[in-house]
Enzyme design. Structure first.
Site, PDB file in Angstrom:
ATOM      1  N   GLY B 148      33.956  36.551  37.804  1.00 10.32           N
ATOM      2  CA  GLY B 148      33.050  36.289  39.187  1.00 10.32           C
ATOM      3  C   GLY B 148      31.889  36.960  40.064  1.00 10.32           C
ATOM      4  O   GLY B 148      32.669  38.010  39.679  1.00 10.32           O
ATOM      5  N   CYS B 149      31.079  36.333  40.107  1.00 11.91           N
ATOM      6  CA  CYS B 149      29.752  36.944  40.453  1.00 11.91           C
ATOM      7  C   CYS B 149      30.442  37.846  41.886  1.00 11.91           C
ATOM      8  O   CYS B 149      30.401  38.466  42.811  1.00 11.91           O
ATOM      9  CB  CYS B 149      28.889  36.025  40.453  1.00 11.91           C
ATOM     10  SG  CYS B 149      29.342  34.547  41.139  1.00 11.91           S
ATOM     11  N   TYR B 150      31.286  36.515  42.365  1.00 12.69           N
ATOM     12  CA  TYR B 150      31.254  36.388  44.113  1.00 12.69           C
ATOM     13  C   TYR B 150      32.547  37.064  43.976  1.00 12.69           C
ATOM     14  O   TYR B 150      32.622  38.418  44.864  1.00 12.69           O
ATOM     15  CB  TYR B 150      31.852  35.052  45.138  1.00 12.69           C
ATOM     16  CG  TYR B 150      30.945  34.287  44.902  1.00 12.69           C
ATOM     17  CD1 TYR B 150      29.864  34.865  45.821  1.00 12.69           C
ATOM     18  CD2 TYR B 150      30.515  33.441  44.959  1.00 12.69           C
ATOM     19  CE1 TYR B 150      28.524  33.937  46.812  1.00 12.69           C
ATOM     20  CE2 TYR B 150      29.626  32.396  44.969  1.00 12.69           C
ATOM     21  CZ  TYR B 150      28.997  32.515  45.744  1.00 12.69           C
ATOM     22  OH  TYR B 150      27.225  31.922  46.457  1.00 12.69           O
ATOM     23  N   PRO B 151      33.531  37.209  43.087  1.00 22.26           N
ATOM     24  CA  PRO B 151      34.729  37.656  43.383  1.00 22.26           C
ATOM     25  C   PRO B 151      34.739  39.887  43.153  1.00 22.26           C
ATOM     26  O   PRO B 151      34.891  40.251  43.863  1.00 22.26           O
ATOM     27  CB  PRO B 151      35.904  37.682  42.287  1.00 22.26           C
ATOM     28  CG  PRO B 151      35.386  35.832  42.410  1.00 22.26           C
ATOM     29  CD  PRO B 151      33.567  36.448  42.435  1.00 22.26           C
ATOM     30  N   THR B 152      33.245  39.307  42.138  1.00 19.68           N
ATOM     31  CA  THR B 152      32.589  41.563  41.983  1.00 19.68           C
ATOM     32  C   THR B 152      32.533  42.249  43.048  1.00 19.68           C
ATOM     33  O   THR B 152      32.205  43.033  43.492  1.00 19.68           O
ATOM     34  CB  THR B 152      31.913  41.217  40.883  1.00 19.68           C
ATOM     35  OG1 THR B 152      32.537  40.729  39.811  1.00 19.68           O
ATOM     36  CG2 THR B 152      30.922  42.235  40.567  1.00 19.68           C
TER      37      THR B 152
END
Lengths: 345, 345, 345, 345
Positions: B148-152
């Site tokens: 996911g974008c936030y997790p990255t």
């Protein structure tokens, strides 16, 4: 009708004082000063205010100004404001200062982050202008140090929790996000449209001068030393500060009880709107108004309490709150002239 | 030249895959699917890509598609992706899935936050596609769950600290700020220009589905249960995620040593730029690129370590990282086709 | 690999030359100059380019620079560019100048709107760098005056109509809308985020210096005196110029025939995309690219022909076109290094 | 205190009526309707208005509503408004309709661009609500068709010139630029933040329904058939319309005389600000206010007269003007409640 001077009226804060006071039934702006723009009519510097009156910017000749007005807002850069206040206060008119010069109780803290204070005796006579916390003291004073924009959002967010010793005072994190008008109206590379638009960054990490202001106030409220981590961010928008505040409950964290604390402190406050469960504030919902919107999230498992506040940095964070303070100083109803709804979108 | 399919190519992620792959020397997009837009030429759905090729959106007929391509990106909504992957993987082609369907090791965690996983055996065969952490496993796999974008942004920010057990794993705060493209290209009231512009708010406070994804990964990295507080905010900008991460050092916090940990982990990483002391990232500096910029602040007194990361959510947070993963799967040089500099302003 | 100098590399145009040339297979930037920033590494002035190379800004010592490079871009303020070109051209290297200093054939016109030209003999040797109109002359020259951003959009919009004498040359109206990057990277009140965001205004009405540049070129194309009304507007966006051009057909106005004229002139042009009937360009669809998108509307009843063009002012309106010109000067394929798709959103 | 209904109160126009009326000393909103949101309190649909009153959206039950209010604003989609007005007018209360349903004198023109008008006899009784042109007729009427946003800026810009037959009525070009709130509050792909931000395009070129409205009014003013070319553009901003109007003087064009015409027509108008020579309006200077700012440029050589007007599309272009009209209908001072200054930045 009280005659009003605005000393240093050509910045965004000055413009906002003028905008709001145009609708105030008890204050009449008679003097606006600006060294840079002296001689220019108001509408040339603030084209949006064209037609509202025939004020002309003048040089700050304090002895003369003293005799022409009943009260003054000073909105000069830090340091310059001290001098203005010192000159004006001799005629015993009420003054609301929008710089940092009268925000600190402790001259040493001011000195550590700004400069040596040239009139510390005036500091002792001034009051921190956050009516929701210091209303009575403000009413009794003549010099009000209007709070910084970030401190306003942060302190109102934390006041109930710290007053009630509901959270650990040593480890508070304030992640704040501000619109660009907080940086002022001076030409600058870093606040060009092209440098700001479509981007986001933190700045002055660990070193912003609003941190000691927040800490001094919160420590006063908590009656113990409060330590904060404060990280401001610049957001591509004109107005608004959102403060996302992370605390840890000192005891168990019951969402219902936390909410009740806020209700108790704020339900009678005319400018505070406590949002319902699951609703979180947006700066767009307070734009142009003197509101503080507050959202709460409490996680009983981790004892994490998140408080989110939204203000318009130029209104409740500057000009609106200054007028709220002046209303108190001049014995007007506290809300006079600052009840217009937010403008959306 | 490897023949590529993009399953679900009409969203912003699909458009970004097409944009970047237009310059990839080893991948040739042959199939783009969209139920909604089938029959339309690419340029009608993505006018910016007009003229780049003569692709036409088609319906997702997997048995046919399988025979026409050497590899596939699947960018469907959660749940729909599982089916696509299950159908395509029978021909043993490498697949990078950009939904959440293959990001979790634990099917129960997926079920708790999304839905019951219909093909858990495939979950067991998939790898979490963050090359900076799982490069070797990715190379050896056939199904990659693109992060996911936030997790990255969050995981890359915390990986060195947690690997080295340098911070308290139980109390990590991630205050994340995202541009609006993360919300996708569907018609919606809440992401209208007028609802977003000039405002800022937190959303899904305490309940965003990227939180369990982050926690599962960080726990794997830290080899212990990691607990986070994750607060996403929506920012009036198209692209970019800034993650301001607050941690507490588990031992003493020496700024020099903390920085050295990051250098050790990341100095050879082609897409990570560790910024110098006192410089903090701006999402505008990574826009359009696959970079992660990292800024560090360590306060020895409070043992507070602040890590700030910036990514482009559509590139390193989605399409760029997917291509980075596919490069690994197809034995291309990892950086192939994703080295274009950021575009500023 | 040709060794390249960029003289005056610290503005947005310089940054854009560096961004695009980072991916050019035949040009290698060896020298970047900036009086203001000399001694600073590239990444300090342009953080988005951090890590791309180890260039350091240096002072513009032309005799030394001449010997180190095979070609030069000059991107200095008007007047300063003349001197740079005069110094560099002695070594007979090809030069693309991005100022206004070599855009005029007639030194008197330049003098009327800028200043007396100190090297008019060089003016005579220079060519106007709009390849779609002057490709062969550019190939044969050594000094190319890169067109202004507004003129690029306007001239490409009008070239077919005026070449074919299809419209009245005396009454052309160009209503142009530009992003803010066109105003440059200097600190300035008028381009602060807060002054630009959420507003829109016309400027230099009747007096913008790009008007005579447009008129000189259009008159050359039309082989008769062309008169324009040119009104530029500043739009709250970083990049892009949309030119809405109003003309009156000199004969009957048949939509099909007008469209055919454009097809004839532009169907082989690699950077021009003629949009279908009923589709009108958006600057967002060309952002970051060297494209000119064109939309046409013809009303047979009123004989009004509206031509709308969209460019990225920093690419086709500056750096991209400069590289297109340099490709011609250095005998590269004209499109080398400037084929990356637009970035959207 | 007059009791007011707002029929169709959940769009941006409805919200703006509520915002402005919150400060109106003579109007008290008692009824707000919305089929979609019936039963919801105001603050749930418009969080910025939370706390202003305890209104709840209700279904539009006209027979009941008629008896509860003294006047009504109708802000429904075109066609639906006709029905609402027909029902409400039977109780003879004054109505300002903000749709297009009562803007046309000629039912055939309405039919050609909208639909067959179901109550043409009401059309005959309605007046076009542009007080600067039709003040006396408005005062004498019961149904006012509030002008479209684009027509307001265009007609006020052209009224003096056409009344005085100072320009050629056959060839007027109106290049208009609007903020996104004009597109309404419905979910939509084309007005998503990501589709609008950082870009600019023309739309409905040659076919926008405001063109016949403008032409009908201008022809009435000019007492001859007026033909316009009208091109609307969508700008990445919330509010504001800038109209850049190109005309040709019918006789000689003396800048001083043209300016004098405008002074004669508008110097007593409370909401029109004629800007000095060389100053051109910005929509940011009228934001949130009922002003029309006008800038003039006259070129004697080409006889070109450029008139530029700026309005806030939601205020003078919709809700503010509606209240101005209602003030006339209810015999309040025309400016009551709509004198608040613009908000900048």
């Amino acid at each position: 009708m009280k005659k009003i001077a605005i000393i240093g009226a050509s910045g965004y804060t000055g413009g906002e004082l003028l905008r709001i006071l145009a609708g105030h039934p008890g204050m009449d702006v008679r003097v606006i000063t600006s060294r840079e723009h002296q001689g220019k009519p108001l509408g040339e510097v603030f084209p949006h205010l064209r037609g509202y009156n025939d004020l002309v910017f003048e040089a700050p000749d304090y002895p003369v100004i003293r005799g022409r007005v009943d009260a003054a807002f000073t909105a000069l850069p830090h340091q310059a404001s001290i001098q203005a206040v010192a000159e004006l206060v001799t005629s015993d008119i009420p003054i609301v200062d929008l710089s940092a010069d009268f925000r600190f109780t402790d001259a040493d803290v001011y000195a550590a982050h700004y400069a040596v204070h040239s009139h510390p005796h005036l500091l002792a006579k001034s009051v921190y202008g956050l009516p929701e916390v210091y209303r009575d003291a403000i009413r009794a004073s003549r010099i009000v140090g209007n709070p910084g924009c970030y401190p306003t959002g942060a302190i109102i967010g934390l006041y109930p929790l710290l007053s009630e010793t509901a959270v650990d005072p040593a480890h508070i994190i304030i992640d704040a996000k501000s619109g660009v008008s907080g940086a002022g109206r001076g030409p600058s590379l870093s606040t060009l449209y092209t440098e700001i638009s479509e981007g986001l960054h933190a700045y002055k990490v660990g070193s912003h001068r609003h941190a000691p202001e927040i800490e001094e106030r919160l420590s006063d409220i908590a009656r113990t030393r409060v330590g904060i981590t404060f990280t401001p961010h610049l957001i591509p928008m004109n107005r608004g500060i959102l403060s996302t505040i992370y605390t840890t409950a000192s005891r168990t964290a019951d969402p219902r009880k936390i909410r009740m604390i806020y209700s108790d402190y704020y339900e009678k406050e005319p400018f505070i709107r406590l949002l319902p469960d699951g609703v979180f504030p947006d700066t767009a919902w307070v734009r142009g108004s003197n509101f503080v919107d507050i959202g709460l999230f409490t996680d009983p498992d981790t004892r994490r309490i998140i408080v989110i506040t939204a203000i318009d940095n130029l209104v409740k964070g500057a000009a609106g709150q200054a007028i709220q303070n002046m209303n108190l100083l001049l014995d007007f109803e506290e809300t006079t002239g600052i009840t217009a709804p937010p403008i959306f979108p």
